[in-house]
Scaffold this motif. Structure first.
Motif, PDB file in Angstrom:
ATOM      1  N   GLY A  59       0.937  -1.250  -0.109  1.00 58.83           N
ATOM      2  CA  GLY A  59      -0.041  -0.091  -0.108  1.00 58.83           C
ATOM      3  C   GLY A  59       0.965   1.147   0.141  1.00 58.83           C
ATOM      4  N   LEU A  60       1.778   1.385   0.933  1.00 58.60           N
ATOM      5  CA  LEU A  60       2.512   2.725   0.947  1.00 58.60           C
ATOM      6  C   LEU A  60       3.322   3.022  -0.316  1.00 58.60           C
ATOM      7  CD1 LEU A  60       3.554   2.990   4.615  1.00 58.60           C
ATOM      8  CD2 LEU A  60       1.726   3.942   3.580  1.00 58.60           C
ATOM      9  N   GLY A  61       3.668   1.820  -0.983  1.00 60.04           N
ATOM     10  CA  GLY A  61       4.355   2.106  -2.148  1.00 60.04           C
ATOM     11  C   GLY A  61       3.661   2.730  -3.376  1.00 60.04           C
ATOM     12  N   HIS A  62       2.339   2.295  -3.422  1.00 62.24           N
ATOM     13  CA  HIS A  62       1.394   2.867  -4.118  1.00 62.24           C
ATOM     14  C   HIS A  62       0.992   4.497  -3.908  1.00 62.24           C
ATOM     15  CE1 HIS A  62       0.475  -0.932  -6.377  1.00 62.24           C
ATOM     16  NE2 HIS A  62       0.239  -1.422  -5.279  1.00 62.24           N
ATOM     17  N   VAL A  63       0.927   4.558  -2.423  1.00 63.19           N
ATOM     18  CA  VAL A  63       0.814   5.725  -1.788  1.00 63.19           C
ATOM     19  C   VAL A  63       1.839   6.944  -2.313  1.00 63.19           C
ATOM     20  CG1 VAL A  63       0.822   7.271   0.176  1.00 63.19           C
ATOM     21  CG2 VAL A  63      -0.629   4.996   0.153  1.00 63.19           C
ATOM     22  N   ASN A  64       2.966   6.230  -2.131  1.00 64.63           N
ATOM     23  CA  ASN A  64       4.051   7.035  -2.723  1.00 64.63           C
ATOM     24  C   ASN A  64       4.064   7.479  -4.093  1.00 64.63           C
ATOM     25  OD1 ASN A  64       7.032   7.900  -3.787  1.00 64.63           O
ATOM     26  ND2 ASN A  64       7.809   6.420  -2.001  1.00 64.63           N
ATOM     27  N   VAL A  65       3.630   6.956  -5.124  1.00 63.44           N
ATOM     28  CA  VAL A  65       3.523   7.281  -6.268  1.00 63.44           C
ATOM     29  C   VAL A  65       2.184   7.943  -6.659  1.00 63.44           C
ATOM     30  CG1 VAL A  65       2.831   6.191  -8.818  1.00 63.44           C
ATOM     31  CG2 VAL A  65       4.490   5.081  -7.386  1.00 63.44           C
ATOM     32  N   VAL A  66       1.107   7.885  -6.026  1.00 61.03           N
ATOM     33  CA  VAL A  66       0.008   8.663  -6.312  1.00 61.03           C
ATOM     34  C   VAL A  66       0.086  10.063  -5.416  1.00 61.03           C
ATOM     35  CG1 VAL A  66      -2.636   8.880  -5.294  1.00 61.03           C
ATOM     36  CG2 VAL A  66      -1.589   6.726  -6.274  1.00 61.03           C
ATOM     37  N   GLY A  94      14.483   4.083  -3.307  1.00 60.06           N
ATOM     38  CA  GLY A  94      14.317   3.945  -4.879  1.00 60.06           C
ATOM     39  C   GLY A  94      13.028   4.153  -5.187  1.00 60.06           C
ATOM     40  N   LEU A  95      12.020   3.837  -4.781  1.00 60.24           N
ATOM     41  CA  LEU A  95      10.698   4.201  -5.371  1.00 60.24           C
ATOM     42  C   LEU A  95      10.334   5.694  -5.038  1.00 60.24           C
ATOM     43  CD1 LEU A  95       7.899   3.307  -6.440  1.00 60.24           C
ATOM     44  CD2 LEU A  95       7.337   2.830  -3.968  1.00 60.24           C
ATOM     45  N   THR A  96      10.917   6.322  -4.087  1.00 53.67           N
ATOM     46  CA  THR A  96      10.758   7.765  -3.846  1.00 53.67           C
ATOM     47  C   THR A  96      11.220   8.523  -4.979  1.00 53.67           C
ATOM     48  OG1 THR A  96      10.447   7.571  -1.547  1.00 53.67           O
ATOM     49  CG2 THR A  96      10.787   9.648  -2.272  1.00 53.67           C
ATOM     50  N   GLY A  97      12.587   8.165  -5.448  1.00 55.11           N
ATOM     51  CA  GLY A  97      13.431   8.737  -6.297  1.00 55.11           C
ATOM     52  C   GLY A  97      12.632   8.646  -7.823  1.00 55.11           C
ATOM     53  N   ALA A 108       1.422   4.676 -13.704  1.00 51.07           N
ATOM     54  CA  ALA A 108       0.899   3.399 -13.827  1.00 51.07           C
ATOM     55  C   ALA A 108       1.869   2.380 -14.128  1.00 51.07           C
ATOM     56  CB  ALA A 108      -0.051   3.157 -15.181  1.00 51.07           C
ATOM     57  N   THR A 109       3.060   2.623 -14.704  1.00 53.68           N
ATOM     58  CA  THR A 109       4.157   1.791 -14.766  1.00 53.68           C
ATOM     59  C   THR A 109       4.887   1.380 -13.377  1.00 53.68           C
ATOM     60  OG1 THR A 109       5.562   3.260 -15.581  1.00 53.68           O
ATOM     61  CG2 THR A 109       4.615   1.823 -17.367  1.00 53.68           C
ATOM     62  N   LEU A 110       5.115   2.445 -12.434  1.00 50.81           N
ATOM     63  CA  LEU A 110       5.874   2.308 -11.299  1.00 50.81           C
ATOM     64  C   LEU A 110       4.840   1.641 -10.339  1.00 50.81           C
ATOM     65  CD1 LEU A 110       7.234   5.893 -10.924  1.00 50.81           C
ATOM     66  CD2 LEU A 110       8.487   3.939 -11.254  1.00 50.81           C
ATOM     67  N   MET A 111       3.492   1.989 -10.561  1.00 47.31           N
ATOM     68  CA  MET A 111       2.584   1.139  -9.590  1.00 47.31           C
ATOM     69  C   MET A 111       2.523  -0.231  -9.902  1.00 47.31           C
ATOM     70  SD  MET A 111      -0.605   3.791  -9.228  1.00 47.31           S
ATOM     71  CE  MET A 111      -1.506   2.901  -7.584  1.00 47.31           C
ATOM     72  N   GLY A 112       2.632  -0.830 -11.135  1.00 46.68           N
ATOM     73  CA  GLY A 112       2.761  -1.889 -11.609  1.00 46.68           C
ATOM     74  C   GLY A 112       4.070  -2.606 -10.932  1.00 46.68           C
ATOM     75  N   ALA A 113       4.965  -1.931 -11.066  1.00 45.05           N
ATOM     76  CA  ALA A 113       6.374  -2.429 -10.322  1.00 45.05           C
ATOM     77  C   ALA A 113       6.342  -2.838  -8.974  1.00 45.05           C
ATOM     78  CB  ALA A 113       7.516  -1.319 -10.548  1.00 45.05           C
ATOM     79  N   VAL A 114       5.432  -1.791  -8.155  1.00 43.13           N
ATOM     80  CA  VAL A 114       5.282  -1.939  -6.856  1.00 43.13           C
ATOM     81  C   VAL A 114       4.344  -3.246  -6.583  1.00 43.13           C
ATOM     82  CG1 VAL A 114       4.041  -0.953  -4.947  1.00 43.13           C
ATOM     83  CG2 VAL A 114       5.373   0.573  -6.365  1.00 43.13           C
ATOM     84  N   ALA A 115       3.372  -3.391  -7.301  1.00 41.07           N
ATOM     85  CA  ALA A 115       2.499  -4.509  -7.212  1.00 41.07           C
ATOM     86  C   ALA A 115       3.338  -5.922  -7.526  1.00 41.07           C
ATOM     87  CB  ALA A 115       1.318  -4.411  -8.328  1.00 41.07           C
ATOM     88  N   VAL A 116       4.170  -5.874  -8.574  1.00 47.59           N
ATOM     89  CA  VAL A 116       4.826  -7.282  -8.640  1.00 47.59           C
ATOM     90  C   VAL A 116       5.930  -7.506  -7.521  1.00 47.59           C
ATOM     91  CG1 VAL A 116       6.900  -8.132 -10.090  1.00 47.59           C
ATOM     92  CG2 VAL A 116       4.997  -6.920 -11.249  1.00 47.59           C
TER      93      VAL A 116
END
Length: 425
Positions: A91-98, A137-140, A182-190
């Protein structure tokens, strides 16, 4: 003599001379050695380079992002993003992107996102048990969305250098920015599936409504800007002024979280950053003018087209070149130097200047995550406590979805150009 211009510039960079001085100094050396032009031409061209109405947007977009951070508005955005997508796995990975997508509609710079919202995101992910390298990494990677979704400081600079419509550039960046998310959220999901990351919040309508109400006014910033520009109420330059006054109104009047001390600090930082940006633009204007008058641009176009005339292959070569340049040059400097060189080649191949602007900015945003000059890497290293090398390794896996986006932006022209064509043409 042209070789002297480039060798002097590279030598100054290697000696650690600031980019703006290296640009102006190498140009002055060329003019002096050539002897055909008076040295005052350098000063005249530098002054002409910053005498541009669209450049008035630079200090206001910088100030708007700083005001949003100083007034605590980023916390409201993060809370709403948590309520919106925190219930997903990882969840917080998706939150990071959104959160970065929402903030991108206010600040226009990756540095403001990484330094402001990134501080909150990394701390929250670390407190919830996420590996620190994953959070960093995700934040960057998500911070690079900032200059793609309008408003965008690099696109303002590109528009000035390429004589392209800033409004069309803003419109062209919206869909690619959402595709990046969308692609970053896909990477988070994987990653969440592979590592067993859990959900970080339960979905509750009441919480979504409460946080949405708290973040409603800040989220109206992109609506105000895009709506005002598309309706003709104000120009992109005036939109930057509107964004600044709106952020000031929210922080000082509505939320009352902006103090005089923080306002003075924001003002000082804005003046310092704007001075650096305009010095680079001034130095690059004379440098670019000399490149054009010495017909270097024609030589580059002839050399590339001598290798291949295939449009798609040339775009691949240009992308590779820009990715390498992004490793060594700051974004504004790279845009101001390379637009006069590469844009004539792109026009000759039939690439729309607006489309090429998105390609160039996205390439240089990826450069913010690559050594040795990646600014976002330095900011995240300071915020997270990791070393520069650890931060670099943390960001490297997230380059894959960004490269996928770059490929889509480069070769799917209709995706980029649909919105500006619909609105402006």
């Amino acid at each position: 003599m042209t070789a002297l211009l480039f060798l002097a510039f590279l030598a100054m960079l290697l000696l650690g001379v600031p980019v703006a001085i290296a640009l102006g100094g190498s140009s002055l050396l060329y003019v002096w050695a050539e002897g055909a032009l008076p040295p005052l031409v350098v000063l005249h061209r530098m002054a002409s380079g910053v005498d541009s109405f669209p450049l008035l947007a630079v200090p206001f977009f910088i100030m708007a992002g700083s005001l949003m951070n100083s007034a605590g508005i980023t916390e409201r955005i993060y809370s709403f993003a948590t309520a919106l997508v925190g219930w997903l796995k990882g969840g917080l990975g998706h939150v990071n992107v959104v959160g970065s997508v929402i903030f991108a509609g206010m600040s226009g710079t990756a540095v403001a996102d990484a330094g402001g919202l990134g501080t909150i995101e990394i701390k929250a992910m670390r407190d919830h048990g996420y590996p620190l390298p994953f959070a960093v990494g995700l934040t960057g990677a998500s911070a690079t969305i900032g200059p793609i979704i309008p408003p965008s400081l690099p696109m303002v600079i590109y528009g000035v250098m390429a004589n392209a419509s800033v409004g069309q550039l803003f419109a062209a960046g919206l869909i690619p920015g959402l595709v990046m998310a969308a692609t970053l959220m896909g990477a988070v999901a994987v990653t969440a599936h592979r590592r067993g990351f859990d959900r970080d919040a339960q979905f509750r309508w009441a919480r979504l409504g409460h946080t949405g109400k708290r973040a409603f006014l800040p989220m109206m910033t992109p609506v105000l800007l895009v709506g005002g520009m598309t309706s003709g109420a104000f120009t992109p330059t005036e939109a930057a002024i509107a964004a600044t006054f709106y952020a000031l109104f929210l922080g000082a009047v509505v939320y009352r979280t902006l103090t005089w001390r923080s306002f003075l600090r924001v003002t000082q930082e804005t003046i310092e950053t704007t001075a650096v940006v305009l010095l680079i633009v001034a130095g690059a204007s004379i440098f670019g003018w000399l490149i054009t008058t010495t017909r270097v641009t024609e030589g580059v176009a002839g050399w590339v087209l001598g290798i291949t005339t295939n449009k798609w292959l040339v775009l691949l070569l240009v992308n590779l070149f820009l990715l390498v340049v992004g490793c060594f040059l700051e974004t504004i400097a790279a845009i101001t130097i390379l637009v006069p060189v590469l844009l004539p080649l792109m026009i000759q191949l039939g690439v729309d200047p607006v489309h090429f602007g998105i390609i160039m900015v996205l390439n240089l945003m990826i450069g913010l995550l690559t050594p040795p000059v990646g600014m976002v890497l330095f900011i995240l290293a300071r915020v997270s406590g990791l070393s520069f090398e650890q931060t670099m390794r943390a960001c490297s896996p997230f380059l894959i979805p960004l490269f996928i986006c770059l490929g889509l932006v480069t070769y799917w022209e209709s995706m980029v150009m649909w919105l500006p064509v619909t609105i402006y043409r």
